[in-house]
Design an enzyme around this catalytic site. Structure first.
Site, PDB file in Angstrom:
ATOM      1  N   GLY A   8       0.831  -1.210   0.000  1.00  0.00           N
ATOM      2  CA  GLY A   8       0.000   0.000   0.000  1.00  0.00           C
ATOM      3  C   GLY A   8       0.858   1.248   0.000  1.00  0.00           C
ATOM      4  O   GLY A   8       0.649   2.155   0.807  1.00  0.00           O
ATOM      5  N   ALA A   9       1.818   1.298  -0.941  1.00  0.00           N
ATOM      6  CA  ALA A   9       2.793   2.395  -0.890  1.00  0.00           C
ATOM      7  C   ALA A   9       2.699   3.346  -2.082  1.00  0.00           C
ATOM      8  O   ALA A   9       3.553   4.213  -2.236  1.00  0.00           O
ATOM      9  CB  ALA A   9       4.201   1.821  -0.777  1.00  0.00           C
ATOM     10  N   ASN A  10       1.651   3.186  -2.927  1.00  0.00           N
ATOM     11  CA  ASN A  10       1.519   4.158  -4.016  1.00  0.00           C
ATOM     12  C   ASN A  10       0.668   5.348  -3.579  1.00  0.00           C
ATOM     13  O   ASN A  10       0.330   6.213  -4.372  1.00  0.00           O
ATOM     14  CB  ASN A  10       0.944   3.503  -5.289  1.00  0.00           C
ATOM     15  CG  ASN A  10      -0.383   2.842  -5.050  1.00  0.00           C
ATOM     16  OD1 ASN A  10      -0.973   3.009  -3.993  1.00  0.00           O
ATOM     17  ND2 ASN A  10      -0.858   2.077  -6.026  1.00  0.00           N
ATOM     18  N   GLY A  12      -0.876   7.668   0.272  1.00  0.00           N
ATOM     19  CA  GLY A  12      -1.068   7.839   1.709  1.00  0.00           C
ATOM     20  C   GLY A  12       0.148   7.582   2.592  1.00  0.00           C
ATOM     21  O   GLY A  12       1.281   7.984   2.279  1.00  0.00           O
ATOM     22  N   ILE A  13      -0.088   6.908   3.704  1.00  0.00           N
ATOM     23  CA  ILE A  13       0.930   6.688   4.734  1.00  0.00           C
ATOM     24  C   ILE A  13       2.099   5.849   4.191  1.00  0.00           C
ATOM     25  O   ILE A  13       3.267   6.153   4.443  1.00  0.00           O
ATOM     26  CB  ILE A  13       0.281   5.980   5.962  1.00  0.00           C
ATOM     27  CG1 ILE A  13      -0.850   6.841   6.535  1.00  0.00           C
ATOM     28  CG2 ILE A  13       1.322   5.672   7.031  1.00  0.00           C
ATOM     29  CD1 ILE A  13      -1.845   6.085   7.407  1.00  0.00           C
ATOM     30  N   GLY A  14       1.770   4.816   3.412  1.00  0.00           N
ATOM     31  CA  GLY A  14       2.807   3.942   2.853  1.00  0.00           C
ATOM     32  C   GLY A  14       3.732   4.694   1.917  1.00  0.00           C
ATOM     33  O   GLY A  14       4.949   4.515   1.942  1.00  0.00           O
ATOM     34  N   SER A 137      -5.089  -0.064  13.666  1.00  0.00           N
ATOM     35  CA  SER A 137      -5.899   1.133  13.866  1.00  0.00           C
ATOM     36  C   SER A 137      -6.646   1.050  15.191  1.00  0.00           C
ATOM     37  O   SER A 137      -7.009  -0.039  15.646  1.00  0.00           O
ATOM     38  CB  SER A 137      -6.918   1.262  12.734  1.00  0.00           C
ATOM     39  OG  SER A 137      -7.851   2.269  13.034  1.00  0.00           O
ATOM     40  N   TYR A 163     -14.037  -3.664   9.219  1.00  0.00           N
ATOM     41  CA  TYR A 163     -12.727  -2.996   9.183  1.00  0.00           C
ATOM     42  C   TYR A 163     -12.055  -3.108  10.557  1.00  0.00           C
ATOM     43  O   TYR A 163     -10.867  -3.432  10.659  1.00  0.00           O
ATOM     44  CB  TYR A 163     -12.914  -1.530   8.777  1.00  0.00           C
ATOM     45  CG  TYR A 163     -11.638  -0.719   8.813  1.00  0.00           C
ATOM     46  CD1 TYR A 163     -10.618  -0.941   7.884  1.00  0.00           C
ATOM     47  CD2 TYR A 163     -11.445   0.270   9.784  1.00  0.00           C
ATOM     48  CE1 TYR A 163      -9.434  -0.198   7.936  1.00  0.00           C
ATOM     49  CE2 TYR A 163     -10.271   1.008   9.826  1.00  0.00           C
ATOM     50  CZ  TYR A 163      -9.269   0.769   8.907  1.00  0.00           C
ATOM     51  OH  TYR A 163      -8.102   1.497   8.957  1.00  0.00           O
TER      52      TYR A 163
HETATM   53  N1  LIG Z   1      -6.106   7.136   7.067  1.00  0.00           N
HETATM   54  C1  LIG Z   1      -6.387   6.866   8.345  1.00  0.00           C
HETATM   55  O1  LIG Z   1      -6.953   7.709   9.078  1.00  0.00           O
HETATM   56  C2  LIG Z   1      -6.000   5.551   8.948  1.00  0.00           C
HETATM   57  C3  LIG Z   1      -6.235   5.362  10.330  1.00  0.00           C
HETATM   58  C4  LIG Z   1      -5.859   4.154  10.898  1.00  0.00           C
HETATM   59  C5  LIG Z   1      -5.277   3.170  10.114  1.00  0.00           C
HETATM   60  N2  LIG Z   1      -5.093   3.381   8.768  1.00  0.00           N
HETATM   61  C6  LIG Z   1      -4.467   2.301   7.987  1.00  0.00           C
HETATM   62  O2  LIG Z   1      -3.357   2.819   7.296  1.00  0.00           O
HETATM   63  C7  LIG Z   1      -3.073   1.987   6.167  1.00  0.00           C
HETATM   64  C8  LIG Z   1      -2.771   2.847   4.949  1.00  0.00           C
HETATM   65  O3  LIG Z   1      -3.950   3.533   4.584  1.00  0.00           O
HETATM   66  P1  LIG Z   1      -3.961   5.039   4.049  1.00  0.00           P
HETATM   67  O4  LIG Z   1      -4.727   5.838   5.041  1.00  0.00           O
HETATM   68  O5  LIG Z   1      -2.608   5.483   3.664  1.00  0.00           O
HETATM   69  O6  LIG Z   1      -4.937   4.870   2.795  1.00  0.00           O
HETATM   70  P2  LIG Z   1      -4.729   4.967   1.218  1.00  0.00           P
HETATM   71  O7  LIG Z   1      -4.118   6.263   0.839  1.00  0.00           O
HETATM   72  O8  LIG Z   1      -6.069   4.636   0.650  1.00  0.00           O
HETATM   73  O9  LIG Z   1      -3.702   3.780   0.908  1.00  0.00           O
HETATM   74  C9  LIG Z   1      -4.111   2.443   0.885  1.00  0.00           C
HETATM   75  C10 LIG Z   1      -3.113   1.651   0.103  1.00  0.00           C
HETATM   76  O10 LIG Z   1      -3.509   0.267   0.124  1.00  0.00           O
HETATM   77  C11 LIG Z   1      -3.416  -0.250  -1.197  1.00  0.00           C
HETATM   78  N3  LIG Z   1      -4.374  -1.357  -1.353  1.00  0.00           N
HETATM   79  C12 LIG Z   1      -5.714  -1.333  -1.143  1.00  0.00           C
HETATM   80  N4  LIG Z   1      -6.258  -2.518  -1.446  1.00  0.00           N
HETATM   81  C13 LIG Z   1      -5.241  -3.323  -1.840  1.00  0.00           C
HETATM   82  C14 LIG Z   1      -5.163  -4.661  -2.291  1.00  0.00           C
HETATM   83  N5  LIG Z   1      -6.246  -5.454  -2.442  1.00  0.00           N
HETATM   84  N6  LIG Z   1      -3.943  -5.162  -2.614  1.00  0.00           N
HETATM   85  C15 LIG Z   1      -2.833  -4.402  -2.505  1.00  0.00           C
HETATM   86  N7  LIG Z   1      -2.841  -3.123  -2.089  1.00  0.00           N
HETATM   87  C16 LIG Z   1      -4.038  -2.586  -1.770  1.00  0.00           C
HETATM   88  C17 LIG Z   1      -3.702   0.940  -2.105  1.00  0.00           C
HETATM   89  O11 LIG Z   1      -3.113   0.786  -3.393  1.00  0.00           O
HETATM   90  P3  LIG Z   1      -3.952   0.267  -4.687  1.00  0.00           P
HETATM   91  O12 LIG Z   1      -5.237   1.012  -4.687  1.00  0.00           O
HETATM   92  O13 LIG Z   1      -3.065   0.506  -5.855  1.00  0.00           O
HETATM   93  O14 LIG Z   1      -4.144  -1.181  -4.454  1.00  0.00           O
HETATM   94  C18 LIG Z   1      -3.007   2.068  -1.354  1.00  0.00           C
HETATM   95  O15 LIG Z   1      -1.641   2.128  -1.709  1.00  0.00           O
HETATM   96  C19 LIG Z   1      -4.284   1.066   6.023  1.00  0.00           C
HETATM   97  O16 LIG Z   1      -3.962  -0.216   6.520  1.00  0.00           O
HETATM   98  C20 LIG Z   1      -5.344   1.703   6.910  1.00  0.00           C
HETATM   99  O17 LIG Z   1      -6.216   0.745   7.427  1.00  0.00           O
HETATM  100  C21 LIG Z   1      -5.433   4.555   8.183  1.00  0.00           C
END
Ligand SMILES: NC(=O)c1ccc[n+]([C@@H]2O[C@H](COP(=O)([O-])OP(=O)(O)OC[C@H]3O[C@@H](n4cnc5c(N)ncnc54)[C@H](OP(=O)(O)O)[C@@H]3O)[C@@H](O)[C@H]2O)c1
Length: 286
Positions: A8-10, A12-14, A137, A163
């Site tokens: 998940g590195a393309n 957000g946080i990754g 989370s 979730y």
């Molecule tokens: N944002 C928040 O407030 C928050 C709070 C607590 C925890 N988190 C956790 O933080 C982590 C990163 O999330 P983010 O907030 O940075 O969101 P994000 O910007 O939506 O990033 C999510 C990443 O996951 C990848 N992904 C989704 N489904 C996938 C699949 N089936 N296979 C492979 N990759 C997949 C996406 O890439 P593709 O679409 O290219 O697959 C994207 O790179 C998640 O685990 C989330 O649960 C986030």
């Protein structure tokens, strides 16, 4: 040079974690489903950090065949792995299934990472030490515990609860992984990244209340770069063995809810092995 693989590195946080690790001189492998977005992310990091050791690997974590293909490629193209960051994650308003009939949130957020870790374990063991970080989370507090009698939520599907279960699974997995593998110098930890303005819940994953409530609070949320510092903190920490599978928030261990216990962790481990038809002690790639 240490190698870090981030799911998940393309976005957000990754993405921000990958960028900051590249700046610090790590070899970084980014992954996700969307190839074009992934290649753009790699180019962005390469041009701003001057680090050429930044790579892309396409994986759909909801599909075991895609994970196996990507891991084959990983073993061909890379000779070492120090840190695996199981960071990809999503939440879906509507219940959908992967090709095996498994609910998509659980298949992606937990089972996909469980299988990926299993397949990369020989590589993690090869170095003096290995580390697995799971992005969890505080949403795990939305549920009392893992629903073992309906793991894939066939009844009463609720996006936040499913979730929450997947994030509790990320925490239990880190705890059990550390307990089972610390004697072989592979350690693990999970963490809460804060509530962060990213692509999370966008792009059609949610609609209605879940979508608009997130959009409404977006201007007040933490930015992804600030949040990703937790990942670099854990990776650059002087003692991975001190994490002991704990759950971190704001750079220190945080007490999770009651359902975070060893009995639940073992039960989840056994169920995950059964669903994926693997055994961590069994034959592995490498
Ligand atoms: N944002 C928040 O407030 C928050 C709070 C607590 C925890 N988190 C956790 O933080 C982590 C990163 O999330 P983010 O907030 O940075 O969101 P994000 O910007 O939506 O990033 C999510 C990443 O996951 C990848 N992904 C989704 N489904 C996938 C699949 N089936 N296979 C492979 N990759 C997949 C996406 O890439 P593709 O679409 O290219 O697959 C994207 O790179 C998640 O685990 C989330 O649960 C986030």
């Amino acid at each position: 040079m240490k190698t870090v693989f981030i799911t998940g590195a393309n976005s957000g946080i990754g993405f921000e974690a990958a960028k900051s690790l590249a700046e610090k001189g790590f070899q970084v492998i980014l992954s996700g489903r969307k190839l074009q977005k992934g290649l753009e992310a790699v180019e962005n990091i390469k041009s701003s950090t001057k680090n050429s050791e930044v790579y892309w690997l396409t994986i759909d974590l909801s599909e075991p065949y895609s994970i196996k293909e990507a891991v084959q490629k990983f073993y061909t193209e890379f000779s070492s792995l120090d840190v695996l960051v199981n960071n990809a994650g999503l939440m879906l308003d509507h219940r959908t299934e992967n090709s095996l009939g498994q609910e998509m949130t659980m298949a992606t957020n937990h089972l996909g990472h469980f299988l990926l870790t299993y397949q990369l374990m020989p590589m993690l063991k090869r170095n003096t030490q290995g580390l697995v970080i799971n992005t969890a989370s505080d949403a795990h507090r939305r549920i009392k515990g893992i629903r073992f009698d309906d793991f894939f939520w066939s009844n009463n599907y609720n996006a936040w609860k499913v979730y929450g279960q997947s994030k509790l699974a990320n925490m239990l997995f880190a705890h059990e992984l550390d307990r089972r593998f610390r004697s072989q110098s592979v350690f693990s930890v999970s963490f809460h990244p804060g509530v962060v303005a990213t692509e999370f819940s966008r792009g059609g994953d949610t609609e209605g209340f879940n979508k608009w409530s997130m959009e409404l609070i977006r201007p007040f949320l933490m930015n992804a770069s600030e949040s990703s510092k937790m990942i670099t903190y854990l990776i650059t920490h002087e003692s991975w063995s001190s994490f002991k599978g704990m759950y971190f928030q704001n750079y220190k261990p945080k007490k999770p809810r009651k359902s975070f216990n060893i009995k639940e962790a073992i039960k989840l481990w056994q169920l995950s092995e059964k669903l994926l038809d693997i055994s961590f002690r069994g034959e592995q790639m490498g």
